[in-house]
Design a protein around this motif. Structure first.
Motif, PDB file in Angstrom:
ATOM      1  N   UNK A 151      47.164   0.781  60.916  1.00 49.92           N
ATOM      2  CA  UNK A 151      46.201   0.201  60.174  1.00 49.92           C
ATOM      3  C   UNK A 151      46.829  -0.336  59.244  1.00 49.92           C
ATOM      4  N   UNK A 152      46.457  -1.769  58.609  1.00 46.68           N
ATOM      5  CA  UNK A 152      47.143  -2.271  57.405  1.00 46.68           C
ATOM      6  C   UNK A 152      48.490  -3.173  57.664  1.00 46.68           C
ATOM      7  N   UNK A 153      48.855  -3.021  58.910  1.00 51.05           N
ATOM      8  CA  UNK A 153      50.079  -3.772  59.195  1.00 51.05           C
ATOM      9  C   UNK A 153      50.006  -5.163  59.091  1.00 51.05           C
ATOM     10  N   UNK A 154      48.972  -5.831  59.180  1.00 48.72           N
ATOM     11  CA  UNK A 154      48.526  -7.318  59.025  1.00 48.72           C
ATOM     12  C   UNK A 154      48.261  -8.102  60.331  1.00 48.72           C
ATOM     13  N   UNK A 155      48.099  -7.219  61.336  1.00 52.89           N
ATOM     14  CA  UNK A 155      47.918  -7.633  62.840  1.00 52.89           C
ATOM     15  C   UNK A 155      46.524  -8.602  62.967  1.00 52.89           C
ATOM     16  N   UNK A 156      45.405  -7.775  62.459  1.00 57.07           N
ATOM     17  CA  UNK A 156      44.156  -8.653  62.358  1.00 57.07           C
ATOM     18  C   UNK A 156      43.911  -9.811  61.347  1.00 57.07           C
ATOM     19  N   UNK A 157      44.721  -9.879  60.446  1.00 59.97           N
ATOM     20  CA  UNK A 157      44.793 -11.022  59.552  1.00 59.97           C
ATOM     21  C   UNK A 157      45.507 -11.879  60.276  1.00 59.97           C
ATOM     22  N   UNK A 173      41.153 -10.340  84.958  1.00 58.46           N
ATOM     23  CA  UNK A 173      40.817 -11.645  84.460  1.00 58.46           C
ATOM     24  C   UNK A 173      41.657 -12.635  83.796  1.00 58.46           C
ATOM     25  N   UNK A 174      42.379 -12.112  83.035  1.00 58.74           N
ATOM     26  CA  UNK A 174      43.602 -12.832  82.257  1.00 58.74           C
ATOM     27  C   UNK A 174      44.298 -13.565  83.529  1.00 58.74           C
ATOM     28  N   UNK A 175      44.740 -12.737  84.336  1.00 61.02           N
ATOM     29  CA  UNK A 175      45.851 -13.049  85.380  1.00 61.02           C
ATOM     30  C   UNK A 175      45.216 -14.214  86.254  1.00 61.02           C
ATOM     31  N   UNK A 176      43.914 -13.871  86.675  1.00 63.63           N
ATOM     32  CA  UNK A 176      43.109 -14.926  87.602  1.00 63.63           C
ATOM     33  C   UNK A 176      42.946 -16.305  86.790  1.00 63.63           C
ATOM     34  N   UNK A 177      42.596 -16.328  85.620  1.00 61.37           N
ATOM     35  CA  UNK A 177      42.255 -17.519  84.997  1.00 61.37           C
ATOM     36  C   UNK A 177      43.594 -18.292  84.335  1.00 61.37           C
ATOM     37  N   UNK A 178      44.579 -17.541  84.032  1.00 62.44           N
ATOM     38  CA  UNK A 178      45.931 -17.824  83.526  1.00 62.44           C
ATOM     39  C   UNK A 178      45.795 -18.429  82.087  1.00 62.44           C
ATOM     40  N   UNK A 179      44.905 -17.762  81.434  1.00 58.46           N
ATOM     41  CA  UNK A 179      44.462 -18.130  79.940  1.00 58.46           C
ATOM     42  C   UNK A 179      45.492 -17.629  79.116  1.00 58.46           C
ATOM     43  N   UNK A 180      46.026 -18.051  78.156  1.00 61.86           N
ATOM     44  CA  UNK A 180      46.839 -17.535  77.343  1.00 61.86           C
ATOM     45  C   UNK A 180      46.029 -16.513  76.301  1.00 61.86           C
ATOM     46  N   UNK A 181      46.257 -15.405  76.208  1.00 61.19           N
ATOM     47  CA  UNK A 181      45.451 -14.464  75.466  1.00 61.19           C
ATOM     48  C   UNK A 181      46.336 -13.420  74.319  1.00 61.19           C
ATOM     49  N   UNK A 182      45.810 -13.329  73.319  1.00 66.89           N
ATOM     50  CA  UNK A 182      46.335 -12.605  72.201  1.00 66.89           C
ATOM     51  C   UNK A 182      45.395 -11.501  71.782  1.00 66.89           C
ATOM     52  N   UNK A 183      45.639 -10.394  71.961  1.00 69.72           N
ATOM     53  CA  UNK A 183      45.000  -9.075  71.503  1.00 69.72           C
ATOM     54  C   UNK A 183      45.696  -8.141  70.441  1.00 69.72           C
ATOM     55  N   UNK A 184      44.911  -7.883  69.560  1.00 69.88           N
ATOM     56  CA  UNK A 184      44.780  -6.976  68.457  1.00 69.88           C
ATOM     57  C   UNK A 184      44.610  -5.616  68.878  1.00 69.88           C
ATOM     58  N   UNK A 185      45.603  -4.512  68.923  1.00 65.79           N
ATOM     59  CA  UNK A 185      45.300  -3.125  69.238  1.00 65.79           C
ATOM     60  C   UNK A 185      46.358  -2.156  68.468  1.00 65.79           C
ATOM     61  N   UNK A 186      45.555  -1.236  68.101  1.00 62.54           N
ATOM     62  CA  UNK A 186      46.457  -0.084  67.456  1.00 62.54           C
ATOM     63  C   UNK A 186      47.008   0.940  68.606  1.00 62.54           C
ATOM     64  N   UNK A 187      46.482   0.763  69.815  1.00 65.65           N
ATOM     65  CA  UNK A 187      46.661   1.664  70.941  1.00 65.65           C
ATOM     66  C   UNK A 187      47.909   1.333  71.620  1.00 65.65           C
ATOM     67  N   UNK A 188      48.805   2.136  71.727  1.00 64.22           N
ATOM     68  CA  UNK A 188      50.272   2.053  72.435  1.00 64.22           C
ATOM     69  C   UNK A 188      49.897   1.679  73.922  1.00 64.22           C
ATOM     70  N   UNK A 189      49.110   2.533  74.362  1.00 64.71           N
ATOM     71  CA  UNK A 189      49.060   2.705  76.003  1.00 64.71           C
ATOM     72  C   UNK A 189      48.349   1.397  76.317  1.00 64.71           C
ATOM     73  N   UNK A 190      47.379   0.981  75.360  1.00 59.99           N
ATOM     74  CA  UNK A 190      46.671  -0.212  75.657  1.00 59.99           C
ATOM     75  C   UNK A 190      47.517  -1.440  75.753  1.00 59.99           C
ATOM     76  N   UNK A 191      48.503  -1.573  74.650  1.00 62.85           N
ATOM     77  CA  UNK A 191      49.520  -2.744  74.792  1.00 62.85           C
ATOM     78  C   UNK A 191      50.413  -2.697  75.701  1.00 62.85           C
ATOM     79  N   UNK A 192      50.862  -1.388  76.194  1.00 68.09           N
ATOM     80  CA  UNK A 192      52.004  -1.232  77.214  1.00 68.09           C
ATOM     81  C   UNK A 192      51.165  -1.586  78.604  1.00 68.09           C
ATOM     82  N   UNK A 193      49.913  -1.416  78.766  1.00 69.36           N
ATOM     83  CA  UNK A 193      49.229  -1.616  79.980  1.00 69.36           C
ATOM     84  C   UNK A 193      49.055  -3.131  80.263  1.00 69.36           C
ATOM     85  N   UNK A 194      48.599  -3.632  78.870  1.00 67.95           N
ATOM     86  CA  UNK A 194      47.945  -4.988  79.083  1.00 67.95           C
ATOM     87  C   UNK A 194      49.061  -6.170  78.890  1.00 67.95           C
TER      88      UNK A 194
END
Length: 369
Positions: A51-57, A192-213
């Motif tokens: 939290x507070x690292x600037x990722x959402x900004x 869904x992202x793989x099917x649509x081939x859409x460039x996607x940027x996601x903010x998360x603080x969850x390590x497992x979520x980031x590593x999975x997605x």
């Protein structure tokens, strides 16, 4: 990592998202500090950090909802730094869903298309396709208050995708959901992202979520990029002690390089690769709990491992697939050691039991202090 601003019509940037030397301050408080990176078309990238690292900004700057203090953003070779959100061809999904409570599921999904003055039959066809794609059949006439959290997030995702954006921005979209729904929905988002081939940027603080997605992770700390790489690189090849400590569970030990391929730490020596660190260098050693093998003191093989330490178990945590042993060495150094469920033996691995710890030199990573 520095990326210089590119010419406005740079061909090399076509079909990319480029952030060059981006900084953002609120008053005298810096939030982003000279951030630079590139995202390829069709990539799934996660902004990860505390939290507070600037990722959402940073995400809001990409969306045009915040203006950077300096630096540039390029999309498909064109500078969009000063462009309003409506001209950026992006879809965004917020943590709070931000659905219109007085509109039905159908009307929420159709909202952007109505504003674009699409024909009614085209709107109907698009909404039906998204309802089917996101498993919302039978809910079209319901209002947000009549839906579960997971269903509301699907509606928010469908609304963002309705206008066929070339860039999808997700601001912690799963954090408000319970664990089981979160796990299921993140799998659906990735499929869904793989099917649509859409460039996607996601903010998360969850390590497992980031590593999975993510195809790649931008790990941030105090407004800067600490490391950018694949999930494998971020976890197994951390660039700094912060990355090592933030990703997963770590044992970080202080030591000094005393000889080639040998480090002295708290009354014991460890053999490891020290080529990048001259003799006399103060270092931190990273030992992952899963990389420490447990050997019963009564069963030490004749060809004992190079790094064999003795310790006593002081606490046991059952974590499902693994059992985490908290051990204490004679020097007072505490370590965390993971034992697989298959190898765990309550008779040998109980509190107060003594055991040997075998550490392969290739599993030890060094950082200069």
């Amino acid at each position: 990592m520095t990326v210089k601003p590119r010419p406005r019509n740079s061909v090399s940037d076509a079909r990319k998202l480029v952030v060059a030397n981006l900084s953002k301050s609120f008053g005298s408080t810096p939030i982003l500090k000279d951030v630079s990176f590139e995202i390829e078309e069709g990539e799934f990238v996660c902004f990860l950090g505390p939290s507070g690292c600037g990722k959402t900004t940073l995400l809001l700057c990409l969306a045009g909802l915040e203006s950077p203090s300096s630096g540039e953003i390029y999309k498909n070779g064109q500078a969009i730094t000063a462009a309003p959100p409506s001209q950026r061809d992006v879809g965004i999904v917020f943590q709070s869903y931000a659905l219109f409570p007085n509109l039905s599921v159908y009307d929420n999904i159709a909202f952007g298309l109505v504003n674009l003055k699409w024909a009614k039959d085209k709107i109907r066809e698009t909404v039906r396709g998204l309802v089917s794609l996101l498993s919302l059949e039978g809910h079209e006439a319901k209002y947000p208050s009549q839906l579960s959290g997971g269903q509301q997030q699907r509606v928010a995702l469908a609304r963002a995708l309705a206008v066929s954006p070339s860039l999808l921005l997700l601001d912690e979209p799963l954090s408000a959901l319970d664990a089981q729904v979160r796990t299921r929905l993140r799998g659906e988002i990735r499929d869904l992202q793989q099917r649509l081939k859409i460039t996607t940027v996601m903010v998360t603080h969850d390590q497992e979520e980031a590593q999975t997605l993510a195809d790649r992770i931008v790990l941030m700390n105090a407004g800067r990029i600490e490391q950018l790489g694949t999930p494998w690189q971020i976890y197994n090849e951390p660039a700094t002690p912060f990355v090592a400590d933030f990703m997963g569970v770590s044992n970080l030990i202080l030591g000094v390089v005393r000889a080639q391929n040998e480090v002295v730490c708290e009354q014991f020596n460890l053999r490891c690769d020290t080529q990048a660190h001259p003799v006399g260098t103060k270092v931190q050693l990273l030992l992952r709990p899963e990389d420490i093998a447990v050997i019963a003191r009564t069963n030490v093989p004749d060809n004992a491992p190079v790094n064999l330490l003795q310790a006593t178990i002081v606490k046991i945590e059952h974590l499902g697939a693994v059992v985490r042993a908290h051990v204490l060495m004679a020097s007072g150094l505490a370590l965390k050691v993971d034992i697989s469920k298959r190898d765990f033996d309550p008779a040998l691995h109980g509190v107060s039991q003594a055991l040997g710890l075998a550490i392969d030199p290739t599993d030890i990573r060094l950082f200069a202090q």
